[in-house]
Design a protein around this motif. Sequence first.
Motif, PDB file in Angstrom:
ATOM      1  N   VAL A 156      38.668  49.693  25.602  1.00  0.00           N
ATOM      2  CA  VAL A 156      38.140  48.754  24.771  1.00  0.00           C
ATOM      3  C   VAL A 156      38.044  47.388  25.288  1.00  0.00           C
ATOM      4  O   VAL A 156      37.237  46.299  24.823  1.00  0.00           O
ATOM      5  CB  VAL A 156      39.316  48.824  23.347  1.00  0.00           C
ATOM      6  CG1 VAL A 156      39.051  47.760  22.414  1.00  0.00           C
ATOM      7  CG2 VAL A 156      39.234  50.214  22.813  1.00  0.00           C
ATOM      8  N   ARG A 157      38.805  46.950  25.977  1.00  0.00           N
ATOM      9  CA  ARG A 157      38.988  45.410  26.575  1.00  0.00           C
ATOM     10  C   ARG A 157      37.605  44.983  27.040  1.00  0.00           C
ATOM     11  O   ARG A 157      37.234  43.800  26.714  1.00  0.00           O
ATOM     12  CB  ARG A 157      39.963  45.182  27.571  1.00  0.00           C
ATOM     13  CG  ARG A 157      40.233  43.955  27.902  1.00  0.00           C
ATOM     14  CD  ARG A 157      40.654  42.983  26.646  1.00  0.00           C
ATOM     15  NE  ARG A 157      41.975  42.951  26.637  1.00  0.00           N
ATOM     16  CZ  ARG A 157      42.890  42.475  27.341  1.00  0.00           C
ATOM     17  NH1 ARG A 157      42.619  41.613  28.122  1.00  0.00           N
ATOM     18  NH2 ARG A 157      44.111  42.541  26.868  1.00  0.00           N
ATOM     19  N   PRO A 158      36.772  45.670  27.716  1.00  0.00           N
ATOM     20  CA  PRO A 158      35.365  45.358  28.268  1.00  0.00           C
ATOM     21  C   PRO A 158      34.509  45.072  27.050  1.00  0.00           C
ATOM     22  O   PRO A 158      33.489  43.972  27.093  1.00  0.00           O
ATOM     23  CB  PRO A 158      34.934  46.415  29.220  1.00  0.00           C
ATOM     24  CG  PRO A 158      36.163  47.150  29.780  1.00  0.00           C
ATOM     25  CD  PRO A 158      37.182  47.063  28.431  1.00  0.00           C
ATOM     26  N   VAL A 159      34.686  45.746  26.023  1.00  0.00           N
ATOM     27  CA  VAL A 159      33.731  45.655  24.690  1.00  0.00           C
ATOM     28  C   VAL A 159      34.157  44.301  24.253  1.00  0.00           C
ATOM     29  O   VAL A 159      33.371  43.514  23.820  1.00  0.00           O
ATOM     30  CB  VAL A 159      34.126  46.807  23.654  1.00  0.00           C
ATOM     31  CG1 VAL A 159      33.308  46.579  22.587  1.00  0.00           C
ATOM     32  CG2 VAL A 159      33.611  48.203  24.420  1.00  0.00           C
ATOM     33  N   VAL A 160      35.419  43.985  24.123  1.00  0.00           N
ATOM     34  CA  VAL A 160      35.908  42.966  23.449  1.00  0.00           C
ATOM     35  C   VAL A 160      35.499  41.877  24.295  1.00  0.00           C
ATOM     36  O   VAL A 160      34.814  40.737  23.707  1.00  0.00           O
ATOM     37  CB  VAL A 160      37.541  42.741  23.508  1.00  0.00           C
ATOM     38  CG1 VAL A 160      38.131  41.589  23.122  1.00  0.00           C
ATOM     39  CG2 VAL A 160      38.133  43.774  22.408  1.00  0.00           C
ATOM     40  N   ASN A 161      35.661  41.712  25.564  1.00  0.00           N
ATOM     41  CA  ASN A 161      35.117  40.665  26.613  1.00  0.00           C
ATOM     42  C   ASN A 161      33.586  40.510  26.294  1.00  0.00           C
ATOM     43  O   ASN A 161      33.104  39.274  26.166  1.00  0.00           O
ATOM     44  CB  ASN A 161      35.335  40.994  28.157  1.00  0.00           C
ATOM     45  CG  ASN A 161      37.083  40.926  28.234  1.00  0.00           C
ATOM     46  OD1 ASN A 161      37.590  40.261  27.284  1.00  0.00           O
ATOM     47  ND2 ASN A 161      37.335  41.377  29.290  1.00  0.00           N
ATOM     48  N   ALA A 162      32.793  41.389  26.328  1.00  0.00           N
ATOM     49  CA  ALA A 162      31.464  41.321  26.029  1.00  0.00           C
ATOM     50  C   ALA A 162      30.942  40.888  24.647  1.00  0.00           C
ATOM     51  O   ALA A 162      30.055  39.812  24.557  1.00  0.00           O
ATOM     52  CB  ALA A 162      30.643  42.697  26.563  1.00  0.00           C
ATOM     53  N   GLY A 163      31.761  41.166  23.686  1.00  0.00           N
ATOM     54  CA  GLY A 163      31.353  40.987  22.255  1.00  0.00           C
ATOM     55  C   GLY A 163      31.489  39.512  21.980  1.00  0.00           C
ATOM     56  O   GLY A 163      31.165  39.150  21.052  1.00  0.00           O
ATOM     57  N   THR A 164      32.696  39.162  22.688  1.00  0.00           N
ATOM     58  CA  THR A 164      32.960  37.636  22.435  1.00  0.00           C
ATOM     59  C   THR A 164      32.607  36.667  23.571  1.00  0.00           C
ATOM     60  O   THR A 164      33.277  35.552  23.612  1.00  0.00           O
ATOM     61  CB  THR A 164      34.333  37.784  22.170  1.00  0.00           C
ATOM     62  OG1 THR A 164      35.301  38.135  23.367  1.00  0.00           O
ATOM     63  CG2 THR A 164      35.017  38.463  20.891  1.00  0.00           C
ATOM     64  N   LEU A 165      31.886  37.164  24.521  1.00  0.00           N
ATOM     65  CA  LEU A 165      31.823  36.386  25.846  1.00  0.00           C
ATOM     66  C   LEU A 165      32.978  35.975  26.639  1.00  0.00           C
ATOM     67  O   LEU A 165      32.882  34.826  27.037  1.00  0.00           O
ATOM     68  CB  LEU A 165      30.766  35.029  25.590  1.00  0.00           C
ATOM     69  CG  LEU A 165      29.459  35.392  24.917  1.00  0.00           C
ATOM     70  CD1 LEU A 165      28.736  34.128  24.514  1.00  0.00           C
ATOM     71  CD2 LEU A 165      28.694  36.198  25.696  1.00  0.00           C
ATOM     72  N   GLY A 166      33.991  36.781  26.451  1.00  0.00           N
ATOM     73  CA  GLY A 166      35.207  36.312  27.180  1.00  0.00           C
ATOM     74  C   GLY A 166      36.235  35.848  26.286  1.00  0.00           C
ATOM     75  O   GLY A 166      37.476  35.405  26.766  1.00  0.00           O
ATOM     76  N   THR A 167      35.870  35.294  25.277  1.00  0.00           N
ATOM     77  CA  THR A 167      36.870  34.353  24.378  1.00  0.00           C
ATOM     78  C   THR A 167      37.915  35.066  23.439  1.00  0.00           C
ATOM     79  O   THR A 167      39.105  34.680  23.224  1.00  0.00           O
ATOM     80  CB  THR A 167      36.138  33.432  23.399  1.00  0.00           C
ATOM     81  OG1 THR A 167      35.374  34.451  22.536  1.00  0.00           O
ATOM     82  CG2 THR A 167      35.331  32.369  23.972  1.00  0.00           C
ATOM     83  N   GLY A 168      37.664  36.606  23.536  1.00  0.00           N
ATOM     84  CA  GLY A 168      38.423  37.573  22.910  1.00  0.00           C
ATOM     85  C   GLY A 168      39.685  38.008  23.802  1.00  0.00           C
ATOM     86  O   GLY A 168      40.550  38.382  23.391  1.00  0.00           O
ATOM     87  N   ALA A 169      39.385  37.827  25.253  1.00  0.00           N
ATOM     88  CA  ALA A 169      40.672  38.279  25.876  1.00  0.00           C
ATOM     89  C   ALA A 169      41.805  37.865  25.643  1.00  0.00           C
ATOM     90  O   ALA A 169      42.821  38.591  25.691  1.00  0.00           O
ATOM     91  CB  ALA A 169      39.872  38.070  27.535  1.00  0.00           C
ATOM     92  N   PRO A 170      42.106  36.537  25.480  1.00  0.00           N
ATOM     93  CA  PRO A 170      43.261  35.884  25.656  1.00  0.00           C
ATOM     94  C   PRO A 170      43.868  36.485  24.037  1.00  0.00           C
ATOM     95  O   PRO A 170      45.078  36.862  24.046  1.00  0.00           O
ATOM     96  CB  PRO A 170      43.303  34.412  25.414  1.00  0.00           C
ATOM     97  CG  PRO A 170      41.769  33.860  26.027  1.00  0.00           C
ATOM     98  CD  PRO A 170      41.151  35.476  25.812  1.00  0.00           C
ATOM     99  N   VAL A 171      43.128  36.481  22.898  1.00  0.00           N
ATOM    100  CA  VAL A 171      43.574  36.832  21.830  1.00  0.00           C
ATOM    101  C   VAL A 171      43.870  38.417  21.765  1.00  0.00           C
ATOM    102  O   VAL A 171      45.057  38.764  21.497  1.00  0.00           O
ATOM    103  CB  VAL A 171      42.513  36.752  20.780  1.00  0.00           C
ATOM    104  CG1 VAL A 171      43.004  37.414  19.314  1.00  0.00           C
ATOM    105  CG2 VAL A 171      41.908  35.201  20.521  1.00  0.00           C
ATOM    106  N   ALA A 172      43.073  39.247  22.379  1.00  0.00           N
ATOM    107  CA  ALA A 172      43.320  40.656  22.708  1.00  0.00           C
ATOM    108  C   ALA A 172      44.480  41.118  23.317  1.00  0.00           C
ATOM    109  O   ALA A 172      45.575  41.722  23.034  1.00  0.00           O
ATOM    110  CB  ALA A 172      42.200  41.386  22.993  1.00  0.00           C
TER     111      ALA A 172
END
Length: 191
Positions: free
Chosen positions: A124-140
């Motif tokens: 799931v993490r790559p989808v989060v990264n791609a969908g948020t342009l990386g801004t979702g990584a720290p949140v996730a």
Amino acid sequence: MLAALTGLGLSAAAGLNAYIPLLVVGLLDRHTDLVRLPAEFGWLADGRTLALLAVLLAAEIVLDKIPAVDTVNDAIQTAIRPASGGAAFAATEAAARLEEQTPWLGWIAGIAVALLFHLAKASVRPVVNAGTLGTGAPVASTVEDAISLGMSLLAVLAPLVALAGLAVLAYAAYRLLRLRRRLRRRRAAPT
């Protein structure tokens, strides 16, 4: 029965973060009467082990919040998280009882559960990264760490609630993986 739920909860937590469940059981064994580790797992409560786990946890927390680095970290953790899950399950009271009848069953169960949760997280993490342009990584990553800590504590303090939490996590992972497949199909579809 409840001890087996404790092992399952700790293993699932290890699938999200390898060091939190081990640190939790080690600290609880060392400083409270809530956890009694079998003699062969006494090393988990040793001060040097706890310090090493704390350093590894700090590194994991930092690395997992950086887009692209988190994916490399997940690849490395593919071996570490299941091993941690196996150790966490095997250190429970239920595993000690299972070992009398079937050696290694606690390890195998813990490895399998941790691996399933790790693979869902890593998928799931790559989808989060791609969908948020990386801004979702720290949140996730923060959410995953909080879930790992919460699940570790629930597994020890309220195993039945941890079971309900496992069901919710499994359902959420299933939904996120379906979303990932749907997004892949859209990208692959001719325009």
